[in-house]
Design a protein around this motif. Sequence first.
Motif, mmCIF file in Angstrom:
data_model
loop_
_atom_site.group_PDB
_atom_site.id
_atom_site.type_symbol
_atom_site.label_atom_id
_atom_site.label_comp_id
_atom_site.label_asym_id
_atom_site.label_seq_id
_atom_site.Cartn_x
_atom_site.Cartn_y
_atom_site.Cartn_z
ATOM 1 N N LYS A 27 0.826 -1.210 0.000
ATOM 2 C CA LYS A 27 0.000 0.000 0.000
ATOM 3 C C LYS A 27 0.857 1.256 0.000
ATOM 4 C CE LYS A 27 -3.532 -2.334 2.789
ATOM 5 N NZ LYS A 27 -4.254 -2.316 4.088
ATOM 6 N N VAL A 28 2.079 1.141 0.499
ATOM 7 C CA VAL A 28 2.970 2.303 0.587
ATOM 8 C C VAL A 28 3.987 2.307 -0.543
ATOM 9 C CG1 VAL A 28 4.628 3.535 2.032
ATOM 10 C CG2 VAL A 28 2.702 2.320 3.100
ATOM 11 N N PHE A 29 4.686 1.183 -0.733
ATOM 12 C CA PHE A 29 5.791 1.132 -1.694
ATOM 13 C C PHE A 29 5.360 0.653 -3.077
ATOM 14 C CE2 PHE A 29 8.028 1.570 2.201
ATOM 15 C CZ PHE A 29 9.242 2.157 1.888
ATOM 16 N N GLY A 30 4.137 0.163 -3.179
ATOM 17 C CA GLY A 30 3.640 -0.309 -4.464
ATOM 18 C C GLY A 30 3.976 -1.765 -4.709
ATOM 19 N N GLU A 31 3.170 -2.417 -5.506
ATOM 20 C CA GLU A 31 3.352 -3.846 -5.767
ATOM 21 C C GLU A 31 4.642 -4.123 -6.514
ATOM 22 O OE1 GLU A 31 0.131 -5.896 -7.508
ATOM 23 O OE2 GLU A 31 -1.359 -5.251 -6.006
ATOM 24 N N GLN A 32 5.013 -3.270 -7.444
ATOM 25 C CA GLN A 32 6.201 -3.536 -8.260
ATOM 26 C C GLN A 32 7.450 -3.633 -7.403
ATOM 27 O OE1 GLN A 32 6.855 -0.684 -11.368
ATOM 28 N NE2 GLN A 32 8.511 -1.866 -12.321
ATOM 29 N N ALA A 33 7.610 -2.721 -6.444
ATOM 30 C CA ALA A 33 8.796 -2.745 -5.579
ATOM 31 C C ALA A 33 8.763 -3.928 -4.620
ATOM 32 C CB ALA A 33 8.894 -1.443 -4.791
ATOM 33 N N ILE A 34 7.646 -4.149 -3.952
ATOM 34 C CA ILE A 34 7.568 -5.204 -2.952
ATOM 35 C C ILE A 34 7.632 -6.585 -3.582
ATOM 36 C CG2 ILE A 34 6.153 -6.207 -1.123
ATOM 37 C CD1 ILE A 34 7.485 -3.542 -0.408
ATOM 38 N N ASP A 35 7.070 -6.739 -4.775
ATOM 39 C CA ASP A 35 7.122 -8.048 -5.433
ATOM 40 C C ASP A 35 8.546 -8.456 -5.793
ATOM 41 O OD1 ASP A 35 4.431 -8.481 -5.203
ATOM 42 O OD2 ASP A 35 3.944 -7.906 -7.265
ATOM 43 N N ARG A 36 9.447 -7.509 -5.923
ATOM 44 C CA ARG A 36 10.847 -7.833 -6.205
ATOM 45 C C ARG A 36 11.536 -8.449 -4.983
ATOM 46 N NH1 ARG A 36 13.995 -2.877 -8.936
ATOM 47 N NH2 ARG A 36 15.682 -4.406 -8.765
ATOM 48 N N THR A 37 10.963 -8.255 -3.791
ATOM 49 C CA THR A 37 11.651 -8.669 -2.580
ATOM 50 C C THR A 37 11.366 -10.108 -2.180
ATOM 51 O OG1 THR A 37 9.894 -7.923 -1.076
ATOM 52 C CG2 THR A 37 11.560 -6.302 -1.738
ATOM 53 N N GLY A 38 10.339 -10.729 -2.730
ATOM 54 C CA GLY A 38 10.068 -12.115 -2.364
ATOM 55 C C GLY A 38 9.483 -12.245 -0.971
ATOM 56 N N GLU A 39 9.539 -13.464 -0.435
ATOM 57 C CA GLU A 39 8.908 -13.753 0.846
ATOM 58 C C GLU A 39 9.723 -13.206 2.012
ATOM 59 O OE1 GLU A 39 7.103 -17.735 1.417
ATOM 60 O OE2 GLU A 39 8.023 -18.213 -0.519
ATOM 61 N N VAL A 40 8.999 -12.883 3.077
ATOM 62 C CA VAL A 40 9.615 -12.462 4.332
ATOM 63 C C VAL A 40 9.121 -13.383 5.432
ATOM 64 C CG1 VAL A 40 9.822 -10.599 6.020
ATOM 65 C CG2 VAL A 40 9.791 -10.068 3.579
ATOM 66 N N TRP A 41 10.038 -13.995 6.111
ATOM 67 C CA TRP A 41 9.845 -14.969 7.192
ATOM 68 C C TRP A 41 9.570 -16.350 6.614
ATOM 69 C CZ3 TRP A 41 12.012 -13.631 11.358
ATOM 70 C CH2 TRP A 41 11.905 -14.435 12.494
ATOM 71 N N GLY A 42 9.632 -17.342 7.501
ATOM 72 C CA GLY A 42 9.665 -18.732 7.070
ATOM 73 C C GLY A 42 11.096 -19.137 6.763
ATOM 74 N N LEU A 43 11.309 -20.414 6.506
ATOM 75 C CA LEU A 43 12.655 -20.926 6.276
ATOM 76 C C LEU A 43 12.849 -21.296 4.817
ATOM 77 C CD1 LEU A 43 13.102 -23.239 9.407
ATOM 78 C CD2 LEU A 43 13.724 -20.823 9.139
ATOM 79 N N ASP A 44 14.033 -20.981 4.281
ATOM 80 C CA ASP A 44 14.345 -21.396 2.923
ATOM 81 C C ASP A 44 14.796 -22.856 2.914
ATOM 82 O OD1 ASP A 44 17.025 -21.467 3.725
ATOM 83 O OD2 ASP A 44 17.525 -19.540 2.796
ATOM 84 N N GLU A 45 15.245 -23.337 1.764
ATOM 85 C CA GLU A 45 15.581 -24.753 1.635
ATOM 86 C C GLU A 45 16.794 -25.145 2.474
ATOM 87 O OE1 GLU A 45 17.578 -22.344 -1.545
ATOM 88 O OE2 GLU A 45 15.526 -22.545 -0.760
ATOM 89 N N GLU A 46 17.575 -24.172 2.938
ATOM 90 C CA GLU A 46 18.723 -24.459 3.799
ATOM 91 C C GLU A 46 18.429 -24.247 5.279
ATOM 92 O OE1 GLU A 46 22.330 -23.439 0.647
ATOM 93 O OE2 GLU A 46 21.927 -22.077 2.304
ATOM 94 N N GLY A 47 17.196 -23.818 5.581
ATOM 95 C CA GLY A 47 16.848 -23.577 6.977
ATOM 96 C C GLY A 47 17.210 -22.190 7.464
ATOM 97 N N GLU A 48 17.494 -21.254 6.556
ATOM 98 C CA GLU A 48 17.742 -19.859 6.922
ATOM 99 C C GLU A 48 16.449 -19.054 6.750
ATOM 100 O OE1 GLU A 48 20.468 -18.377 8.149
ATOM 101 O OE2 GLU A 48 21.647 -20.236 8.156
#
Length: 594
Positions: free
Chosen positions: A516-537
Motif C-alpha cells: 500500500k505504501v511502496f507499491g506492488e512492483q517494488a515489494i514483489d521484487r523482494t520475495g517472501e519475508v519470514w519462514g525458512l528457505d531450503e537451507e533452513g535460513e
Amino acid sequence: MSSMPEPSTVASEWLSAFAHSLATKDAEGITSAFLPDGWLRDILVFSWDNRSLGSQSKILPYLKNNFKFVNISRIALDDREGLSPRFGPVTPSQQGVSAGFTFATNIAWGQGYFHLLRDENQNWKALSVFMRSCDWRGHEERRGEFGMYGGHTLAWSDVLSRRRLETEESLLAVIVGAGQVGLMIAARLKQMDIPALIIEANARVGDNWRKRYPTLTLHTIRTHHQFLYQPYPKNWPLYTPRDKLADWLEQYSLSQDLVVWTNSNILPTPVYDDREHRWTLQVRRNGAISTLRPRHVILATGTLGDPRMPDLPGQAVFTGGTLHASQYNGGHQYAGKKVVVIGAGNTSADICQDLVFNKAASVTMVQRSTTCIVKLESTKAELERFWPEGRDPDVSDFIFSSIPLGLAKKIAGEPFEGKWAEERKMHELLRERGFSVHLGENEVGNFPMVFERLGGYWIDVGCADLISSGDVKVKQGVEPTSFASSALIFRDGSRLDADIVIFATGYHRMTQTMKKVFGEQAIDRTGEVWGLDEEGEIKGCYRPSGHPGLWYGAGDFYNARFSSQQLALHLKAIELGYVNRDKPKERYTHQARL
C-alpha cells in the motif's frame, strides 16, 4: 570407549587441523573435519549472504566455489567466559566438545563456534561449525564513549542536539517502525556510524505494545527478550508485562540516543533512483510534509502487517458487536456477555482466560484446524539452556545461532525419556473437550513454528485448564460462514448464540501491508519475508531482499539483537564498495579492494 580427554585438548587439536586447511584453502581437508551429515553455517565469510550447508556433499562445492575470494588467518580458540572449550550434551543422546574460536579474513574480524562428536572410529568430527564476520577491519563497531565532550566544555544536551541534526542532514538509512526490531536495528547502525532515522506512526515509542490487550505478558523469559546493549535491571520480572515493555522501549530510544520521528508516515509511493542509488520519500510528520533521500530503507513494522478480519455475510444484521483481537481492551466490558473467540493461538488463549476471569456469561473458542500447545514451564527450561541468567547476552545469542535451524529441528525431534510427559497429560484432557492438539511435526514442539509460521501454537499459562474444566468451551474443525441477528453461523449449518465475536485471526504479511505504501512492483521484487528457505535460513530478513536499497527486519528480540549486526555489516559493505550496490549478494570483480 576410551576415557574422555580434556575438552581444551580435543578442541585445540581439532581446530589446529581445521585452521591449517582453512589457511591453505584445502576444501577437501576442511570437509573431512565434519561428520558426513555435519553442517556448516556461514554469515558473510565465504559469501555475501547467510548460508547453511547440511552434509559433506554440500559443504565441499560451496567452499570450492567461494574460497578464491577469502583468505583466513589468525585462527585461535576463544577463551572468553562462556566460549571456552567445554564437554557436555550436544544432542539429547550424545555428549561432545563445544568451543568458540576467533579468526580474521582479508576484510573482516570473525567469530566461530563448533560442536564435535566422535565418529564410528572414535575420531572427533564436527556436527556443526558456525563462522560469521563480526566487524569490517578498520571500520569496527564503536563501543562506549568517554563522556566528556570538548575537553569538558560542552554540555551533553548541545552535543545530542548537534548529533541529531547531523543524522537528519547526512541520512543514510530510514527505518520504518519503532518497535523492538526497529529500535535495536537503529542502535546497531548508530554504533556502526551509519546515520539512521526511525519513522513511527504512533504518538509515542512503545504504543505498538500499549495498544494491545491489557493482560498481555511475554511468554519468554527476560534473558531471551532483553535489548541490545541494554539488559534489564536485576529485579526485572521474569516475564515482562505489556506496559513495562512499552515504557522500556520508550526509555531505550532515549538512552540509546536514537533519532525517532513519531506521528509520522511515509506517503505512497516512494521512488528508487537506480542511477543515484537513493530513495525519495515523502514523510508526513505531525501534518507537515518532509522529503528524505536515504540510500537504504529498512522495513521493521513487524513480521505481521494489518489485522486479518474476515468479512462475513450478514454482519449488518448482527445485533451484537465484532472486533479484531488487536482492538480488544480487556474483559471487564464483556461481563455477562456471550462471547465467541475465533482462533486458537496465543492471543486467543489469553483473551479467553481474561474473559472468564471478568465473568463473561459464556466463552467459546472456535478452533478451525489444530494447535500445538506446550507448557510455560517447558518453554522456560528450554530457553534457560541457551539464555541463562548472568551470561553475556551476546554470548548466548551466538551459541544459540551456532546450531543451524535445520539441524536444530532434527535434534529437537530426537526422543528421550520423559519428553513432553506433562504436555501429554494436558493434551489428553484437552482432547476430551474436543480440542485438537499436537506437539508439532515429529513432536518437536512449537520451536520450528516460531521461525516457520509465527503462529499455530500457544504457550500455556492457564487457558488449557479452563478448557479442561469447561469454563472455555470449544467448537472445533468448522469455519464460520455468516452472521444471523444474534448468532454466528458455521459451514455445517450449526450456530452459536453470541453477543460479541472477537476475531483472533492473525495478521496479513508485512509485505502485503507495505504494498500500500511502496507499491506492488517494488515489494514483489523482494520475495517472501519470514519462514525458512531450503537451507533452513530465515527468508528475506537482515539479508538482501531482491530490491536494491530495500531491507526487512523482523522476528523476536533475539532476531533483532543478533541479526541487526548482519544487516549493519551489509549496509557498511555496500558503502565501502565491497559488494555490488545493485546486487548486494555479489562481490565486485576488482578483488584488490578485498
